[in-house]
Design an enzyme around this catalytic site. Structure first.
Site, short mmCIF file in Angstrom:
data_model
loop_
_atom_site.label_atom_id
_atom_site.label_comp_id
_atom_site.label_asym_id
_atom_site.label_seq_id
_atom_site.Cartn_x
_atom_site.Cartn_y
_atom_site.Cartn_z
N ARG A 175 26.60 2.29 -17.53
CA ARG A 175 27.58 1.25 -17.22
C ARG A 175 28.51 1.09 -18.41
O ARG A 175 28.10 1.28 -19.57
CB ARG A 175 26.88 -0.09 -16.98
CG ARG A 175 26.25 -0.22 -15.62
CD ARG A 175 27.31 -0.47 -14.53
NE ARG A 175 26.73 -0.52 -13.19
CZ ARG A 175 26.53 0.54 -12.40
NH1 ARG A 175 26.85 1.74 -12.80
NH2 ARG A 175 26.01 0.39 -11.20
N HIS A 221 34.41 6.53 -12.85
CA HIS A 221 33.17 6.00 -12.25
C HIS A 221 32.85 6.72 -10.94
O HIS A 221 32.74 6.09 -9.89
CB HIS A 221 33.28 4.48 -12.04
CG HIS A 221 31.93 3.83 -11.89
ND1 HIS A 221 31.67 2.55 -12.31
CD2 HIS A 221 30.76 4.28 -11.37
CE1 HIS A 221 30.40 2.23 -12.04
NE2 HIS A 221 29.83 3.28 -11.47
P1 NAP Z 1 15.80 2.73 -12.88
O1 NAP Z 1 15.04 3.61 -11.94
O2 NAP Z 1 15.55 1.26 -12.85
O3 NAP Z 1 15.50 3.28 -14.36
C1 NAP Z 1 15.92 2.62 -15.50
C2 NAP Z 1 15.31 3.30 -16.71
O4 NAP Z 1 15.81 2.67 -17.89
C3 NAP Z 1 13.78 3.16 -16.75
O5 NAP Z 1 13.19 4.34 -17.25
C4 NAP Z 1 13.59 2.01 -17.73
O6 NAP Z 1 12.35 2.02 -18.43
C5 NAP Z 1 14.73 2.26 -18.70
N1 NAP Z 1 15.06 1.05 -19.44
C6 NAP Z 1 15.55 -0.12 -18.97
N2 NAP Z 1 15.71 -1.02 -19.97
C7 NAP Z 1 15.30 -0.39 -21.10
C8 NAP Z 1 15.20 -0.78 -22.45
N3 NAP Z 1 15.55 -2.02 -22.85
N4 NAP Z 1 14.73 0.11 -23.34
C9 NAP Z 1 14.35 1.35 -22.95
N5 NAP Z 1 14.43 1.78 -21.68
C10 NAP Z 1 14.89 0.92 -20.76
O7 NAP Z 1 17.36 2.92 -12.70
P2 NAP Z 1 18.13 4.19 -12.12
O8 NAP Z 1 18.14 4.17 -10.62
O9 NAP Z 1 17.64 5.41 -12.80
O10 NAP Z 1 19.63 3.85 -12.57
C11 NAP Z 1 19.94 3.69 -13.94
C12 NAP Z 1 21.37 3.21 -14.11
O11 NAP Z 1 22.29 4.24 -13.84
C13 NAP Z 1 21.83 2.09 -13.17
O12 NAP Z 1 21.33 0.83 -13.55
C14 NAP Z 1 23.32 2.16 -13.37
O13 NAP Z 1 23.66 1.45 -14.54
C15 NAP Z 1 23.57 3.65 -13.65
N6 NAP Z 1 24.25 4.31 -12.52
C16 NAP Z 1 25.51 4.78 -12.71
C17 NAP Z 1 26.18 5.42 -11.68
C18 NAP Z 1 27.56 5.97 -11.88
O14 NAP Z 1 28.23 6.29 -10.89
N7 NAP Z 1 28.01 6.14 -13.10
C19 NAP Z 1 25.57 5.56 -10.41
C20 NAP Z 1 24.29 5.07 -10.25
C21 NAP Z 1 23.63 4.44 -11.30
P3 NAP Z 1 10.95 1.89 -17.64
O15 NAP Z 1 10.78 3.20 -16.89
O16 NAP Z 1 9.96 1.72 -18.71
O17 NAP Z 1 11.09 0.72 -16.72
#
Ligand code: NAP
Length: 306
Positions: A221, A269
Site C-alpha cells: 500500500r 495500482h
Molecule cells: P495476508 O494474507 O493477511 O498476509 C499478511 C502478511 O503480512 C502475513 O504474513 C502477516 O504475518 C504479515 N504481517 C502483517 N503485519 C506484520 C507486521 N507488523 N510485522 C511482520 N509481518 C506482518 O494479506 P495478503 O492477502 O497477502 O495481502 C497483503 C497486502 O497486499 C494487502 O493487505 C494489500 O496491502 C496488498 N495488496 C496490494 C495489491 C495491489 O494491487 N498492489 C493487491 C492486493 C493486495 P502473519 O503471517 O504472522 O500474520
C-alpha cells in the site's frame, strides 16, 4: 436476509448470476437506496459508505471487494470484516511481483534508461541463484510469490509477524528477524497489509540496512513507503531500482519527482485486481461457512488490523 453489493455494473451482474445459481436462499441487492437496510446481513463494498456504522443495524459480515481492508477505519458494532481472498487477485499480484523481481534481477530499469539515450552498453551479470529475494509479508500473496519464485533458483527469505516454516524460504519474524533478513536481501518485496505497525516501514532506516544497490518491489500500500526516502536512496545509489505499484496519494500528483526518476518503474495500482467470477464463488463459500458457524476465509482480526 440480504447480500448487498456496491460495485460497478459488470461485477454486480456476475455476482447476481453466481448468487442466483449457488445461494438462492439469500436475497441479492445492488441498490443501497432501494434495499431495506434492516435486511442487509452481508455487505460488499470497496468504499465504505459514510454512515456505515449506523446504516445497517443487522449487518453480520462486511466484505471488502479487494484484498486490502485499510480503508475501513470504523466498523458497525457486531459486524465482522472480511478481506477478499480469491485466486484471481492472488495470481495477478504474483505475476506482477515476479515481473518486478525479474526486471530488477536483469537490470531492466538501467537498460530502459540506456534505450532512451541509444546507449548500447553491457552491464554486469548475476545468476538467479546469486540473488537474494526477501519478501515482507508471508500471507496469501507473499506465499504465492515465494512459490512462484522458487523454480527460478533465487535465494528466498521472508518476514512475517508470527513464526513460519516454508520449504525453501528462510523465514524471519519480529524486529530482529527483519534486520537479519534485510542484511541478506538484494531484492526486497513488500506485500504487507497497511496497519499502524507497518505504516512507513519502507523508510530511510530500512533502506540503509539493505546491501548497497538493492532493489525494491512495492506492491503493498502507498502508506508503507516514505517516498522521499526512496528518492534519496535511489539518488545516493543505496537502491539501484524499484517497481512501485502503489503511492500516497493515488493518483500520484503530476509534479511528483517519482514520475521522473529513471530507476523507477511506476504502475497505477494494477498489481492486483479482484476477478469477479472467482470472487463471487469465494463470497458464496464464505457466506455458507458463516451460516454453518465456521469463520469466513480472510476474516480480519480487529486487534491485529489485518
Ligand atoms: P495476508 O494474507 O493477511 O498476509 C499478511 C502478511 O503480512 C502475513 O504474513 C502477516 O504475518 C504479515 N504481517 C502483517 N503485519 C506484520 C507486521 N507488523 N510485522 C511482520 N509481518 C506482518 O494479506 P495478503 O492477502 O497477502 O495481502 C497483503 C497486502 O497486499 C494487502 O493487505 C494489500 O496491502 C496488498 N495488496 C496490494 C495489491 C495491489 O494491487 N498492489 C493487491 C492486493 C493486495 P502473519 O503471517 O504472522 O500474520
Amino acid at each position: 436476509m440480504t447480500f448487498l453489493i456496491l460495485s460497478y455494473p459488470a461485477r454486480v451482474a456476475t455476482f447476481r448470476q453466481v448468487f442466483a445459481r449457488d445461494l438462492p436462499e439469500v436475497g441479492f441487492a445492488d441498490d443501497a437506496g432501494a434495499v431495506d437496510a434492516a435486511d442487509v446481513r452481508y455487505l460488499m463494498t470497496w468504499v465504505p459508505p459514510e454512515d456505515l456504522e449506523t446504516r445497517y443495524p443487522n449487518l453480520e459480515l462486511l466484505f471488502s471487494t479487494g484484498a486490502g481492508i485499510d480503508q475501513f477505519a470504523t466498523m458497525p458494532a457486531g459486524a465482522k470484516l472480511v478481506r477478499m481472498v480469491e485466486e484471481g487477485v492472488t495470481s495477478l499480484v504474483r505475476d506482477y511481483v515476479v515481473m518486478g523481481v525479474l526486471g530488477l534481477h536483469r537490470d531492466l530499469p538501467a537498460y530502459l534508461e540506456q534505450q532512451k539515450h541509444k546507449i548500447w552498453k553491457v552491464g554486469d551479470f548475476a545468476w538467479a541463484d546469486q540473488r537474494r529475494v526477501g519478501i515482507l509479508g508471508l500471507g496469501e500473496l507473499g506465499l504465492a510469490v515465494a512459490n512462484a519464485l522458487r523454480p527460478f533458483g533465487f535465494q528466498l527469505s521472508g518476514w512475517s509477524r508470527s513464526p513460519k516454516s516454508i520449504a525453501g524460504v528462510a523465514c524471519h519474524h519480529g524486529a530482529d528477524g527483519l534486520s537479519a533478513m534485510l542484511a541478506q536481501t538484494d531484492i526486497l518485496v513488500c506485500l504487507l497489509p497497511l496497519t499502524a505497525e507497518t505504516r512507513h516501514i519502507l523508510n530511510a532506516t530500512l533502506f540503509a540496512r539493505l546491501p548497497r544497490g538493492a532493489g525494491l518491489v512495492q506492491a503493498g500500500r502507498g502508506g508503507h513507503l516514505d517516498q522521499d526516502a526512496l528518492l534519496a536512496a535511489l539518488d545516493s545509489g543505496q537502491l539501484s531500482g524499484a517497481f512501485i505499484d502503489v503511492t500516497d496519494p493515488e493518483p500520484l500528483p503530476a509534479d511528483h519527482p517519482l514520475w521522473h526518476q529513471p530507476r523507477v518503474v511506476l504502475t497505477p495500482h494494477i498489481a492486483g485486481h479482484t476477478r469477479s467470477e472467482t470472487a463471487a464463488a469465494a463470497t458464496v463459500e464464505n457466506i455458507r461457512r458463516h451460516l454453518s458457524g465456521l469463520p469466513p476465509k480472510g476474516l480480519v482480526e480487529p486487534g491485529r488490523g489485518y
